[in-house]
Design an enzyme around this catalytic site. Structure first.
Site, PDB file in Angstrom:
ATOM      1  N   ASP A  58       9.244  -6.460   2.130  1.00 31.11           N
ATOM      2  CA  ASP A  58       8.914  -5.781   3.180  1.00 31.11           C
ATOM      3  C   ASP A  58      10.296  -5.372   3.778  1.00 31.11           C
ATOM      4  O   ASP A  58      11.840  -6.192   2.765  1.00 31.11           O
ATOM      5  CB  ASP A  58       9.192  -6.425   3.535  1.00 31.11           C
ATOM      6  CG  ASP A  58       8.316  -6.302   5.540  1.00 31.11           C
ATOM      7  OD1 ASP A  58       7.807  -6.158   5.444  1.00 31.11           O
ATOM      8  OD2 ASP A  58       9.493  -6.075   6.776  1.00 31.11           O
TER       9      ASP A  58
ATOM     10  N   TYR B 151      13.297   7.225   4.121  1.00 28.84           N
ATOM     11  CA  TYR B 151      14.236   7.910   4.756  1.00 28.84           C
ATOM     12  C   TYR B 151      15.038   8.417   4.002  1.00 28.84           C
ATOM     13  O   TYR B 151      16.261   9.321   4.468  1.00 28.84           O
ATOM     14  CB  TYR B 151      14.875   6.662   5.849  1.00 28.84           C
ATOM     15  CG  TYR B 151      13.757   6.457   6.742  1.00 28.84           C
ATOM     16  CD1 TYR B 151      14.235   5.866   7.992  1.00 28.84           C
ATOM     17  CD2 TYR B 151      12.746   5.777   6.452  1.00 28.84           C
ATOM     18  CE1 TYR B 151      13.561   6.449   9.585  1.00 28.84           C
ATOM     19  CE2 TYR B 151      12.389   4.678   8.411  1.00 28.84           C
ATOM     20  CZ  TYR B 151      12.387   5.105   9.205  1.00 28.84           C
ATOM     21  OH  TYR B 151      11.636   4.802  10.139  1.00 28.84           O
TER      22      TYR B 151
ATOM     23  N   LYS C 253      18.232   5.793  -8.096  1.00 32.35           N
ATOM     24  CA  LYS C 253      18.217   5.702  -7.390  1.00 32.35           C
ATOM     25  C   LYS C 253      18.047   4.051  -7.507  1.00 32.35           C
ATOM     26  O   LYS C 253      18.611   3.326  -6.882  1.00 32.35           O
ATOM     27  CB  LYS C 253      16.931   5.800  -6.351  1.00 32.35           C
ATOM     28  CG  LYS C 253      16.615   5.334  -5.469  1.00 32.35           C
ATOM     29  CD  LYS C 253      14.703   5.931  -4.191  1.00 32.35           C
ATOM     30  CE  LYS C 253      15.030   4.797  -3.227  1.00 32.35           C
ATOM     31  NZ  LYS C 253      14.034   5.496  -2.481  1.00 32.35           N
TER      32      LYS C 253
ATOM     33  N   GLY D  39       5.593   4.642  -2.670  1.00 37.75           N
ATOM     34  CA  GLY D  39       6.576   5.140  -3.394  1.00 37.75           C
ATOM     35  C   GLY D  39       7.543   3.879  -3.320  1.00 37.75           C
ATOM     36  O   GLY D  39       8.048   3.474  -4.604  1.00 37.75           O
TER      37      GLY D  39
ATOM     38  N   ARG E 206       0.936  -1.105  -0.465  1.00 33.35           N
ATOM     39  CA  ARG E 206      -0.573   0.297   0.534  1.00 33.35           C
ATOM     40  C   ARG E 206       0.456   1.479  -0.066  1.00 33.35           C
ATOM     41  O   ARG E 206       0.822   1.927  -0.112  1.00 33.35           O
ATOM     42  CB  ARG E 206      -0.766  -0.021   1.380  1.00 33.35           C
ATOM     43  CG  ARG E 206      -2.030  -1.095   1.042  1.00 33.35           C
ATOM     44  CD  ARG E 206      -2.998  -1.079   2.031  1.00 33.35           C
ATOM     45  NE  ARG E 206      -4.250  -2.215   2.928  1.00 33.35           N
ATOM     46  CZ  ARG E 206      -4.295  -2.601   0.947  1.00 33.35           C
ATOM     47  NH1 ARG E 206      -5.094  -1.933   0.582  1.00 33.35           N
ATOM     48  NH2 ARG E 206      -5.368  -3.722   2.322  1.00 33.35           N
TER      49      ARG E 206
ATOM     50  N   HIS F  31      18.649  -0.924  -2.662  1.00 34.35           N
ATOM     51  CA  HIS F  31      18.111  -2.111  -1.808  1.00 34.35           C
ATOM     52  C   HIS F  31      16.963  -3.032  -3.024  1.00 34.35           C
ATOM     53  O   HIS F  31      17.067  -4.011  -2.761  1.00 34.35           O
ATOM     54  CB  HIS F  31      17.800  -1.746  -0.421  1.00 34.35           C
ATOM     55  CG  HIS F  31      16.878  -1.392  -0.568  1.00 34.35           C
ATOM     56  ND1 HIS F  31      16.791  -0.044  -1.008  1.00 34.35           N
ATOM     57  CD2 HIS F  31      15.734  -1.293   0.225  1.00 34.35           C
ATOM     58  CE1 HIS F  31      15.538   0.761  -0.099  1.00 34.35           C
ATOM     59  NE2 HIS F  31      14.817   0.067   0.097  1.00 34.35           N
TER      60      HIS F  31
HETATM   61  P1  ITT Z   1       3.783  -1.915   2.713  1.00 31.51           P
HETATM   62  O1  ITT Z   1       3.684  -2.749   4.537  1.00 31.51           O
HETATM   63  O2  ITT Z   1       1.812  -2.205   2.431  1.00 31.51           O
HETATM   64  O3  ITT Z   1       4.348  -2.437   1.624  1.00 31.51           O
HETATM   65  P2  ITT Z   1       5.288  -0.095   4.119  1.00 31.51           P
HETATM   66  O4  ITT Z   1       5.473   1.039   4.189  1.00 31.51           O
HETATM   67  O5  ITT Z   1       3.812  -0.489   5.506  1.00 31.51           O
HETATM   68  O6  ITT Z   1       4.056  -0.141   3.081  1.00 31.51           O
HETATM   69  P3  ITT Z   1       7.067  -1.719   5.041  1.00 31.51           P
HETATM   70  O7  ITT Z   1       6.152  -2.157   6.251  1.00 31.51           O
HETATM   71  O8  ITT Z   1       8.445  -2.449   4.553  1.00 31.51           O
HETATM   72  O9  ITT Z   1       6.247  -1.131   4.321  1.00 31.51           O
HETATM   73  O10 ITT Z   1       7.828  -0.710   5.712  1.00 31.51           O
HETATM   74  C1  ITT Z   1       8.871   0.111   4.094  1.00 31.51           C
HETATM   75  C2  ITT Z   1       9.611   1.313   5.922  1.00 31.51           C
HETATM   76  O11 ITT Z   1      10.998   1.393   5.388  1.00 31.51           O
HETATM   77  C3  ITT Z   1       8.662   2.347   4.418  1.00 31.51           C
HETATM   78  O12 ITT Z   1       7.655   3.058   5.163  1.00 31.51           O
HETATM   79  C4  ITT Z   1      10.072   3.023   5.106  1.00 31.51           C
HETATM   80  O13 ITT Z   1       9.959   4.429   5.746  1.00 31.51           O
HETATM   81  C5  ITT Z   1      11.463   2.857   4.229  1.00 31.51           C
HETATM   82  N1  ITT Z   1      11.689   2.841   3.089  1.00 31.51           N
HETATM   83  C6  ITT Z   1      11.904   1.235   2.911  1.00 31.51           C
HETATM   84  N2  ITT Z   1      12.219   1.151   1.487  1.00 31.51           N
HETATM   85  C7  ITT Z   1      12.728   2.887   1.107  1.00 31.51           C
HETATM   86  C8  ITT Z   1      13.382   3.613   0.186  1.00 31.51           C
HETATM   87  O14 ITT Z   1      14.226   3.198  -0.776  1.00 31.51           O
HETATM   88  N3  ITT Z   1      13.831   4.620   0.389  1.00 31.51           N
HETATM   89  C9  ITT Z   1      13.584   5.271   2.208  1.00 31.51           C
HETATM   90  N4  ITT Z   1      12.983   4.649   2.827  1.00 31.51           N
HETATM   91  C10 ITT Z   1      12.134   3.339   2.695  1.00 31.51           C
END
Ligand code: ITT
Length: 218
Positions: free
Chosen positions: A72, A162, A183, A14, A11, A188
């Site tokens: 994740d 972040y 990017k 980004g 959801r 990652h």
């Molecule tokens: P879904 O579970 O619906 O996929 P979410 O935002 O809750 O969405 P996560 O639980 O995987 O997803 O949390 C990942 C968090 O880590 C995300 O909200 C960002 O704050 C950070 N994050 C992950 N990938 C990132 C990126 O490429 N750049 C910056 N922050 C990132």
């Protein structure tokens, strides 16, 4: 033959933007959770990125009847012993308000926590764990990491999460200053998808040749 459908089990807009760009040449037809508005919220209760990605992918594959790709991901900061890790999206959650924290709340808290930490000790890495699940329960996994440094202050407008405080030493810029093109070469998520695409190709071949839809599990 119509291209196989893959549902992006996230959801986070980004992530959707980046996955769409990174999978543009993969030969699959991408759907997102916006195409399934009635799906319930999937709780993230795992202790690891791997567990959470697999749980999200499996739940969405079973609920939609299509293969689902979950991501994740999060930030692991050396000086915080790997935190916020799997709690990255909820790092600045205030227990007194149900509103989820904004990206700025989260990186703001991180900068506060690291206020007295010198540059040489601000190492961190983004981690992305991908899981592709089919409705019958097969799972394919891939992981990518990207090392950097937590900046002293936010810079840049692109990306999400972040990115404004994640300094990429090889570019002398934050991830949010680099823009999507760069990017998507170094992140990652890009690294996890590169590993994943090789596995996806064998799976697509199997689909074309009328395979069962099962693929390698690990
Ligand atoms: P879904 O579970 O619906 O996929 P979410 O935002 O809750 O969405 P996560 O639980 O995987 O997803 O949390 C990942 C968090 O880590 C995300 O909200 C960002 O704050 C950070 N994050 C992950 N990938 C990132 C990126 O490429 N750049 C910056 N922050 C990132």
């Amino acid at each position: 033959m119509a291209p196989p459908v893959l549902v992006m089990a996230t959801r986070n807009p980004g992530k959707v933007r980046e996955l769409q760009a990174l999978l543009a040449d993969s030969g699959v037809s991408l759907l997102s959770l916006a195409d399934f508005p009635l799906l319930p919220e999937i709780p993230e209760e795992g202790a690891t990125f791997e567990e959470n990605a697999a749980a999200k992918a499996l739940a969405v594959a079973r609920l939609t009847g299509h293969p689902a790709l979950a991501d994740d991901s999060g930030l692991m900061v050396d000086a915080l012993n790997g935190a916020p890790g799997v709690f990255s999206a909820r790092y600045a959650q205030d227990r007194t308000t149900p509103r989820p924290p904004t990206d700025a709340d989260n990186w703001g808290k991180l900068l506060d926590e690291l206020q007295n930490v010198p540059w040489g000790e601000r190492g961190a890495r983004f981690v992305c764990e991908l899981a592709l699940a089919t409705p019958d329960g097969s799972i394919l996994r891939a992981r990518g990491e990207c090392a950097g440094v937590i900046a002293l202050q936010p810079r840049g407008e692109t990306g999400f999460g972040y990115d404004p405080v994640f300094w990429a030493p090889e570019y002398q810029a934050t991830m949010a200053e680099l823009g999507p093109e760069i990017k998507n070469q170094i992140s990652h998520r890009a690294k996890a998808l590169a590993a994943f695409k090789t596995l996806l190709r064998s799976w697509l071949k199997e689909q074309e040749t009328g395979g069962s839809g099962n693929f390698m599990t690990n």
